[in-house]
Design a protein around this motif. Structure first.
Motif, PDB file in Angstrom:
ATOM      1  N   ARG A  15       0.837  -1.344   0.116  1.00 44.04           N
ATOM      2  CA  ARG A  15       0.045  -0.069  -0.014  1.00 44.04           C
ATOM      3  C   ARG A  15       0.992   1.160  -0.032  1.00 44.04           C
ATOM      4  O   ARG A  15       1.734   1.189   0.641  1.00 44.04           O
ATOM      5  N   PRO A  51      -5.697   0.816   6.521  1.00 45.16           N
ATOM      6  CA  PRO A  51      -6.508   0.435   7.607  1.00 45.16           C
ATOM      7  C   PRO A  51      -6.465   1.426   8.951  1.00 45.16           C
ATOM      8  O   PRO A  51      -5.443   1.825   9.011  1.00 45.16           O
ATOM      9  N   ALA A  52      -7.767   1.546   9.603  1.00 44.23           N
ATOM     10  CA  ALA A  52      -7.644   2.099  11.089  1.00 44.23           C
ATOM     11  C   ALA A  52      -7.184   3.350  10.733  1.00 44.23           C
ATOM     12  O   ALA A  52      -6.527   3.965  11.891  1.00 44.23           O
ATOM     13  N   GLU A  53      -7.409   4.423   9.647  1.00 47.20           N
ATOM     14  CA  GLU A  53      -7.253   5.738   9.706  1.00 47.20           C
ATOM     15  C   GLU A  53      -7.865   6.436  10.880  1.00 47.20           C
ATOM     16  O   GLU A  53      -8.571   6.193  11.312  1.00 47.20           O
ATOM     17  N   TRP A 101      -4.240   5.049  14.704  1.00 48.12           N
ATOM     18  CA  TRP A 101      -2.600   4.472  14.804  1.00 48.12           C
ATOM     19  C   TRP A 101      -2.295   5.337  16.231  1.00 48.12           C
ATOM     20  O   TRP A 101      -2.252   6.405  16.334  1.00 48.12           O
TER      21      TRP A 101
END
Ligand SMILES: C[S@@+](CC[C@H](N)C(=O)[O-])C[C@H]1O[C@@H](n2cnc3c(N)ncnc32)[C@H](O)[C@@H]1O
Length: 212
Positions: A97, A104-106, A109
């Motif tokens: 990516r 994912p999970a923007e 983190w």
């Protein structure tokens, strides 16, 4: 036609000698170090990580590998299929990516890692830091390894040159030293929490600040 930089980079991951030529001169890609176990500087970065961790441009995955081995939730992302494959071979989690694409999970983190000069990715450090601000939580952390030269501040593209004569097309890149980062970080939603230097490597810890 000159090869894509990714093709020359992947030949380095497969063992070819490759140098990156840009504003710092000709610098050998440190693939052996990237593929090794974490060194003392890496351990300082790893100790400061707040889970979950996103390693942007994870390369062969020594950092995400060490985090996963300690039971820390961590994901590496990289545009290079070979890098992702090598990271997974360590038993670590990685996705092919680009950091500019949806991840994912923007916004959730705990830490984003920009190790080994990865603040240069894309050639626009302000855009990359703002992207990181969207990736981390409201009080998230970004650990940035800045250029060895504290005065570095340029967006000169790199070309990759292999010992067997392949020269890539230019790729966007940037070099950001500690002084430029101290100015840039507050304009992108961060305060500088900490800065340390060891064995000619400098790392800055940036803490996201709440938007008012
Ligand atoms: C200097 S190497 C980093 C090595 C890595 N941090 C390590 O410890 O092994 C830069 C990495 O960033 C990746 N990269 C370049 N552009 C990227 C992008 N837009 N998104 C994600 N990764 C990218 C490259 O494929 C390469 O693996």
């Amino acid at each position: 036609m000159r090869p894509h930089p990714l093709a020359v980079y992947e030949s380095a991951l497969d063992g070819a000698a490759v140098v990156a030529v840009g504003s710092a001169g000709a610098v050998a890609l440190a693939v052996a170090r990237w593929s090794d176990e974490p060194d003392d500087v890496d351990h300082l970065m790893l100790a400061r990580c707040e889970a979950p961790v996103l390693d942007v441009g994870c390369g062969p995955g020594r950092l995400v590998g060490a985090l996963n081995a300690r039971g820390v939730p961590a994901l590496g992302i990289d545009v290079s299929p070979r890098a992702v494959e090598q990271t997974r071979r360590r038993g670590a989690m990685a996705l092919r990516r680009a950091v500019e694409q949806p991840v994912p999970a923007e916004g959730r983190w705990g830490t984003v890692l920009l190790a080994d000069g990865n603040i240069g990715i894309g050639g626009d450090p302000a855009a990359l830091l703002r992207r990181c601000r969207l990736l981390v939580g409201p009080r998230g952390l970004v650990l940035v390894e800045t250029d060895a030269d504290p005065d570095a501040d340029d967006t000169e593209p790199l070309t990759l040159r292999s010992a067997d004569g392949h020269v890539s097309r230019p790729m966007p890149w940037a070099r950001v030293g500690a002084r430029a980062m101290a100015v840039l970080a507050p304009t992108c939603g961060f305060i500088v929490l900490e800065q340390w230097q060891l064995k000619a490597r400098t790392v800055m810890a940036l803490r996201a600040v709440e938007r008012s």
